[in-house]
Design an enzyme around this catalytic site. Structure first.
Site, short mmCIF file in Angstrom:
data_model
loop_
_atom_site.label_atom_id
_atom_site.label_comp_id
_atom_site.label_asym_id
_atom_site.label_seq_id
_atom_site.Cartn_x
_atom_site.Cartn_y
_atom_site.Cartn_z
N SER A 188 -18.18 36.35 125.77
CA SER A 188 -18.76 37.64 125.41
C SER A 188 -20.25 37.44 125.15
O SER A 188 -20.78 36.33 125.25
CB SER A 188 -18.08 38.20 124.16
OG SER A 188 -18.33 37.36 123.04
N LYS A 189 -20.92 38.52 124.79
CA LYS A 189 -22.37 38.45 124.58
C LYS A 189 -22.74 37.46 123.47
O LYS A 189 -23.79 36.82 123.53
CB LYS A 189 -22.92 39.84 124.24
CG LYS A 189 -22.97 40.78 125.44
CD LYS A 189 -23.65 42.08 125.08
CE LYS A 189 -23.75 42.99 126.31
NZ LYS A 189 -24.42 44.27 126.00
N ARG A 190 -21.88 37.35 122.46
CA ARG A 190 -22.22 36.44 121.37
C ARG A 190 -22.21 34.97 121.82
O ARG A 190 -22.79 34.10 121.16
CB ARG A 190 -21.27 36.63 120.19
CG ARG A 190 -19.86 36.13 120.40
CD ARG A 190 -19.02 36.33 119.15
NE ARG A 190 -17.69 35.78 119.26
CZ ARG A 190 -16.67 36.38 119.85
NH1 ARG A 190 -16.84 37.58 120.38
NH2 ARG A 190 -15.49 35.80 119.92
N HIS A 191 -21.54 34.70 122.94
CA HIS A 191 -21.50 33.34 123.48
C HIS A 191 -22.62 33.09 124.49
O HIS A 191 -22.83 31.96 124.91
CB HIS A 191 -20.16 33.08 124.20
CG HIS A 191 -18.96 33.23 123.32
ND1 HIS A 191 -17.93 34.10 123.61
CD2 HIS A 191 -18.63 32.63 122.16
CE1 HIS A 191 -17.00 34.01 122.68
NE2 HIS A 191 -17.40 33.13 121.78
N GLY A 192 -23.29 34.14 124.92
CA GLY A 192 -24.33 34.00 125.94
C GLY A 192 -24.00 34.71 127.23
O GLY A 192 -24.68 34.51 128.24
#
Length: 465
Positions: A237-241
């Site tokens: 997801s976005k929090r992972h990049g």
């Protein structure tokens, strides 16, 4: 047989990491076997598809260097193809017109839920409300029992229970095809030989297999690649990049670094980590694609990107940095000075932005001293050494040997260590305590600018008292 692969994104958003890896795998596979790579835009979702997304997808593909041989084709331009094929299936009895409205289906779905049952479409509903001129969808007639078997190049034979698949819609009431129908029609007409895609599409495979069979078409070879997970083992997801490819470009990543990293995210070739584009094309096959989910690691991507920055010609990196500097109002020009700067700053940089964020003092008309740095290093004790150094530099040759000799003379006469001289000079020249080697900084700035900045630091110390 000529290998033909395709990348077929839906333009309902940006090109993200997962889609980019799929595109890379298909591109490499086609290039490895001397085949063709087709770009197709699957824009039949009229409510969510946008021109902005199409433009950004194409920009991302172009930036990554994933050139396509045919396309980009748009499904919205091919509606006649889908209607014609649907008509043939109706004529053969493999499909039929369904006049049940979406409202009726939703009502029956709710009734089934209230009874605690799994909703299943019942074929006998199809003609109940048939009437001339009434809108209808087209459904594929599916088997009521048996197994649907698909051979996957990575997973072997995968079996699905036919009883789990209702007669599904292939053409909607608005004349647009459903995803599975359009994919089969397009892959067949475009002579796609290999479909490499994420394993989230595995559930679509039995429906597509049934459509191929009904149309008497050969199914391409299938390879479903495992998903990408974050370091915590959860879906990326976005929090992972998992941000857009264009965002990675804007953050200062190099396309070759991102292609290298994403290829290795699920594919391996021994212990080798770094590949040229030519090496990837030469070595990439599905034999070395892993079956387990890959884990996205930003630290590893940063390390790899830093390696590419350090090992690319300084002129190439300077050309990439220059427009970013212009956007910030930094008046840099192409040439030896900028190349020297990026070569030095690039030794520690993970991204081009790291260079851009650190480059300002080289082009500043006037240096602003960091308060803590100035308080510690621009003192009356160091002021004398800076004044003496300024005089020696003004009188001597401004060369590597000359700079070293001037520093050594100050250290000898004043009993100072290198750091005690270099740090005040660094603060005087850059405003802070972190920079490339002090002699490299002085060489880049040039004699006139160095003397000007040292003189200002000496005056600053005097004024401070």
């Amino acid at each position: 047989m000529t290998v033909r692969t395709r990348f077929a994104p839906s333009p309902t958003g940006s090109l993200h990491i997962g889609g980019a890896r799929t595109a890379i795998f298909n591109w490499l596979f086609a290039r490895h076997y001397g085949g063709a790579f087709v770009l197709r835009i699957e824009d039949t979702d009229r409510e969510r598809s946008t021109e902005e997304s199409i433009d950004e997808i194409i920009a991302g593909m172009t930036w990554l260097g994933l050139d396509w041989d045919e396309g980009p084709f748009r499904q919205s331009d091919r509606l006649d193809v889908y209607k014609s094929l649907a008509g043939k299936l109706i004529e053969s009895g493999d499909a039929y017109r369904c006049y049940v409205s979406s409202e009726e289906l939703e009502a029956r779905r709710k009734e089934a839920q209230e009874r605690g049952e799994v909703f299943r479409y019942r074929r006998e509903w199809a003609e109940v409300n048939a009437a001339p001129g009434k809108p209808y969808a087209v459904r594929l007639r599916t088997p009521d029992e048996g197994a649907i078997e698909v051979t996957d190049l990575l997973r072997g034979v995968v079996r699905f229970d036919a009883a789990d698949i209702d007669d599904f819609v292939i053409l909607k009431t608005d004349g647009f095809p459903t995803y599975n129908f359009a994919v089969v029609a397009d892959d067949s007409e475009m002579n796609i030989t290999h479909v490499i895609r994420g394993d989230d599409h595995l559930t679509n495979t039995p429906r597509q297999a049934l459509i191929y069979k009904a149309l008497s078409l050969d199914m391409p070879e299938m390879a479903h690649v495992s998903m990408i997970l974050g370091p915590d083992g959860k879906r990326l997801s976005k929090r992972h990049g998992d941000t857009s490819v264009i965002a990675y470009r804007d953050q200062g990543y190099l396309p070759d670094a991102l292609v290298n990293y994403l290829t290795r995210l699920g594919w391996s070739f021994g212990d080798q980590e770094i590949f040229t584009r030519e090496e990837l094309v030469g070595k990439f096959t599905l034999d070395n694609v892993g079956k387990s989910a890959a884990v996205f690691n930003m630290e590893k991507l940063d390390w790899l990107n830093g390696w590419y920055i350090r090992n690319r010609p300084a002129g190439e990196i300077a050309a990439l940095v220059l427009p970013m500097l212009k956007e910030r109002g930094i008046n840099a020009e192409p040439g030896r000075k900028l190349e020297m700067i990026v070569k030095e700053l690039g030794q520690r940089a993970k991204t081009l932005l790291d260079i851009v964020n650190s480059i300002g003092y080289f082009y500043a008309d006037e240096i602003t001293f960091d308060e803590k740095a100035a308080a510690k290093f621009l003192t009356p004790e160091t002021g004398e050494a800076l004044r003496d150094l300024t005089e020696r530099l003004a009188a001597g040759e401004f060369t590597g040997d000359g700079l070293h000799a001037a520093f050594e003379k100050i250290m000898e006469e004043r009993g100072m260590k290198m750091g005690a001289v270099a740090q005040p000079v660094r603060v005087a020249l850059t405003g802070g305590t972190v920079s490339p080697g002090i002699f490299e900084v002085m060489e880049i700035l040039g004699k006139e600018e160095v003397l000007k900045r040292l003189g200002r630091a000496v005056a600053y110390i005097s004024e401070k008292g």
